[in-house]
Motif scaffolding. Sequence first.
Motif, PDB file in Angstrom:
ATOM      1  N   SER A 207      91.488   4.423  43.874  1.00 45.76           N
ATOM      2  CA  SER A 207      92.848   4.066  43.472  1.00 45.76           C
ATOM      3  C   SER A 207      92.916   3.792  41.974  1.00 45.76           C
ATOM      4  N   ILE A 208      91.964   3.016  41.481  1.00 47.46           N
ATOM      5  CA  ILE A 208      91.929   2.699  40.052  1.00 47.46           C
ATOM      6  C   ILE A 208      91.753   3.978  39.232  1.00 47.46           C
ATOM      7  N   LYS A 209      90.935   4.886  39.720  1.00 45.59           N
ATOM      8  CA  LYS A 209      90.724   6.173  39.042  1.00 45.59           C
ATOM      9  C   LYS A 209      92.024   6.956  38.934  1.00 45.59           C
ATOM     10  N   HIS A 210      92.915   6.757  39.915  1.00 40.07           N
ATOM     11  CA  HIS A 210      94.183   7.476  39.929  1.00 40.07           C
ATOM     12  C   HIS A 210      95.344   6.646  39.366  1.00 40.07           C
ATOM     13  N   GLY A 211      95.024   5.704  38.481  1.00 42.07           N
ATOM     14  CA  GLY A 211      96.055   5.016  37.719  1.00 42.07           C
ATOM     15  C   GLY A 211      96.583   3.726  38.299  1.00 42.07           C
ATOM     16  N   PHE A 212      95.943   3.204  39.347  1.00 37.55           N
ATOM     17  CA  PHE A 212      96.375   1.927  39.918  1.00 37.55           C
ATOM     18  C   PHE A 212      95.732   0.772  39.158  1.00 37.55           C
ATOM     19  N   PHE A 213      96.495  -0.307  38.974  1.00 31.02           N
ATOM     20  CA  PHE A 213      95.954  -1.551  38.456  1.00 31.02           C
ATOM     21  C   PHE A 213      95.508  -2.412  39.634  1.00 31.02           C
ATOM     22  N   ALA A 214      94.337  -3.025  39.523  1.00 27.60           N
ATOM     23  CA  ALA A 214      93.871  -3.944  40.559  1.00 27.60           C
ATOM     24  C   ALA A 214      94.570  -5.284  40.385  1.00 27.60           C
ATOM     25  N   LEU A 215      95.114  -5.807  41.484  1.00 29.55           N
ATOM     26  CA  LEU A 215      95.855  -7.065  41.444  1.00 29.55           C
ATOM     27  C   LEU A 215      95.241  -8.052  42.427  1.00 29.55           C
ATOM     28  N   GLN A 216      94.811  -9.208  41.910  1.00 30.28           N
ATOM     29  CA  GLN A 216      94.243 -10.268  42.740  1.00 30.28           C
ATOM     30  C   GLN A 216      95.289 -11.367  42.907  1.00 30.28           C
ATOM     31  N   LEU A 217      95.554 -11.745  44.144  1.00 28.36           N
ATOM     32  CA  LEU A 217      96.582 -12.742  44.412  1.00 28.36           C
ATOM     33  C   LEU A 217      95.954 -14.125  44.558  1.00 28.36           C
ATOM     34  N   GLY A 218      95.457 -14.653  43.451  1.00 31.70           N
ATOM     35  CA  GLY A 218      94.900 -16.000  43.468  1.00 31.70           C
ATOM     36  C   GLY A 218      93.493 -16.057  44.031  1.00 31.70           C
ATOM     37  N   PRO A 219      92.955 -17.268  44.183  1.00 28.34           N
ATOM     38  CA  PRO A 219      91.562 -17.449  44.587  1.00 28.34           C
ATOM     39  C   PRO A 219      91.302 -17.326  46.083  1.00 28.34           C
ATOM     40  N   ARG A 220      92.348 -17.248  46.894  1.00 25.55           N
ATOM     41  CA  ARG A 220      92.173 -17.201  48.338  1.00 25.55           C
ATOM     42  C   ARG A 220      92.358 -15.785  48.872  1.00 25.55           C
ATOM     43  N   VAL A 221      91.637 -15.459  49.939  1.00 22.76           N
ATOM     44  CA  VAL A 221      91.769 -14.148  50.581  1.00 22.76           C
ATOM     45  C   VAL A 221      92.931 -14.215  51.580  1.00 22.76           C
ATOM     46  N   LEU A 222      93.940 -13.402  51.371  1.00 19.97           N
ATOM     47  CA  LEU A 222      95.129 -13.423  52.215  1.00 19.97           C
ATOM     48  C   LEU A 222      95.009 -12.415  53.352  1.00 19.97           C
ATOM     49  N   ARG A 223      95.640 -12.736  54.462  1.00 20.47           N
ATOM     50  CA  ARG A 223      95.666 -11.817  55.592  1.00 20.47           C
ATOM     51  C   ARG A 223      96.488 -10.577  55.241  1.00 20.47           C
ATOM     52  N   THR A 224      96.277  -9.513  56.025  1.00 20.68           N
ATOM     53  CA  THR A 224      96.968  -8.254  55.757  1.00 20.68           C
ATOM     54  C   THR A 224      98.473  -8.375  55.884  1.00 20.68           C
ATOM     55  N   GLU A 225      98.970  -9.322  56.703  1.00 15.30           N
ATOM     56  CA  GLU A 225     100.409  -9.499  56.819  1.00 15.30           C
ATOM     57  C   GLU A 225     100.962 -10.449  55.759  1.00 15.30           C
ATOM     58  N   THR A 226     100.095 -11.255  55.130  1.00 15.75           N
ATOM     59  CA  THR A 226     100.534 -12.201  54.106  1.00 15.75           C
ATOM     60  C   THR A 226     100.531 -11.574  52.719  1.00 15.75           C
ATOM     61  N   ALA A 227      99.522 -10.749  52.440  1.00 14.69           N
ATOM     62  CA  ALA A 227      99.362 -10.171  51.107  1.00 14.69           C
ATOM     63  C   ALA A 227     100.572  -9.357  50.641  1.00 14.69           C
ATOM     64  N   PRO A 228     101.151  -8.477  51.467  1.00 16.72           N
ATOM     65  CA  PRO A 228     102.311  -7.723  50.987  1.00 16.72           C
ATOM     66  C   PRO A 228     103.500  -8.618  50.634  1.00 16.72           C
ATOM     67  N   VAL A 229     103.732  -9.640  51.446  1.00 20.96           N
ATOM     68  CA  VAL A 229     104.861 -10.539  51.194  1.00 20.96           C
ATOM     69  C   VAL A 229     104.678 -11.257  49.865  1.00 20.96           C
ATOM     70  N   ALA A 230     103.455 -11.733  49.601  1.00 15.07           N
ATOM     71  CA  ALA A 230     103.179 -12.412  48.336  1.00 15.07           C
ATOM     72  C   ALA A 230     103.336 -11.456  47.159  1.00 15.07           C
ATOM     73  N   ALA A 231     102.801 -10.241  47.287  1.00 14.53           N
ATOM     74  CA  ALA A 231     102.867  -9.270  46.193  1.00 14.53           C
ATOM     75  C   ALA A 231     104.302  -8.839  45.907  1.00 14.53           C
ATOM     76  N   ILE A 232     105.075  -8.582  46.959  1.00 14.91           N
ATOM     77  CA  ILE A 232     106.477  -8.175  46.774  1.00 14.91           C
ATOM     78  C   ILE A 232     107.255  -9.292  46.077  1.00 14.91           C
ATOM     79  N   SER A 233     107.021 -10.529  46.490  1.00  9.41           N
ATOM     80  CA  SER A 233     107.721 -11.664  45.880  1.00  9.41           C
ATOM     81  C   SER A 233     107.384 -11.778  44.392  1.00  9.41           C
ATOM     82  N   ILE A 234     106.121 -11.542  44.054  1.00 13.09           N
ATOM     83  CA  ILE A 234     105.689 -11.637  42.656  1.00 13.09           C
ATOM     84  C   ILE A 234     106.372 -10.576  41.799  1.00 13.09           C
ATOM     85  N   VAL A 235     106.374  -9.324  42.259  1.00 18.69           N
ATOM     86  CA  VAL A 235     106.967  -8.253  41.440  1.00 18.69           C
ATOM     87  C   VAL A 235     108.491  -8.379  41.402  1.00 18.69           C
ATOM     88  N   GLN A 236     109.108  -8.864  42.485  1.00 19.77           N
ATOM     89  CA  GLN A 236     110.548  -9.091  42.445  1.00 19.77           C
ATOM     90  C   GLN A 236     110.894 -10.215  41.460  1.00 19.77           C
TER      91      GLN A 236
END
Length: 245
Positions: A207-236
């Motif tokens: 993904s990074i090779k194809h122009g994606f930036f790696a984004l870490q959502l803080g120090p905790r590992v989020l569940r697959t259903e939590t991570a999208p909600v957090a990421a969408i809220s951040i970019v919005q």
Amino acid sequence: MRVPRIYVEQDLATGRALSLDERAAHYVSQVLRMRAGRELILFNGDGSAYPAIITEAGKKLVSCQLGEDLLASSPPSHLKIELAVGISKGDRFDWVIQKATELGVSKITPLFTERCDVKLSGERQDKKQRHWQQIMVSACEQSGRNDLVDIQNPCRLQDWYATVNSQVKLVLCPSLNEEIAVDGPVNHITLLVGPEGGLSDDEIAYSIKHGFFALQLGPRVLRTETAPVAAISIVQHRWGDMAWH
């Protein structure tokens, strides 16, 4: 009293009289138990919404008279967000679709990735697609959204990359965080999120090779259903319609 919002697959126009389709009629008359004289708001996904008065309400037939377009009351987000996410088990993926719809995502692509254990094909995939569509529609009804989310057919991650043409591309990664270098205003973002267990190291590197930036959502590992909600809220918040003024 809150006026119920109902999605219909029909043309809508000021002053038009119409009968609700079977799904909507059942919900209005049997679930909400609404009768003649009550108010509704009808929308069909084109961005408009119309107030309506019920003129007839029976077990199988509900007729309405439409008023004037309410388009300006709920404009779509000016930030186009495309979410691509590994398919997860149980109702986790349903939850992602619901919350992503509420938060203003414009497109969702379910992905088969290396660590995805869900198998879909043929009739089972068609049934699941209809199920996801209904969850999205219900979320639009609840959240006041007048435009629908484009839910794509599931595809392999490797095939999906060729379809991405957004201005900013982000891949969620629990161990790597990059500075997002963007010139000018941002109006189109793609978010890539893994399933349970996350994306593999090879998938993240590709993904990074194809122009994606790696984004870490803080120090905790989020569940697959939590991570999208957090990421969408951040970019919005940073570029979209949830920014503080």
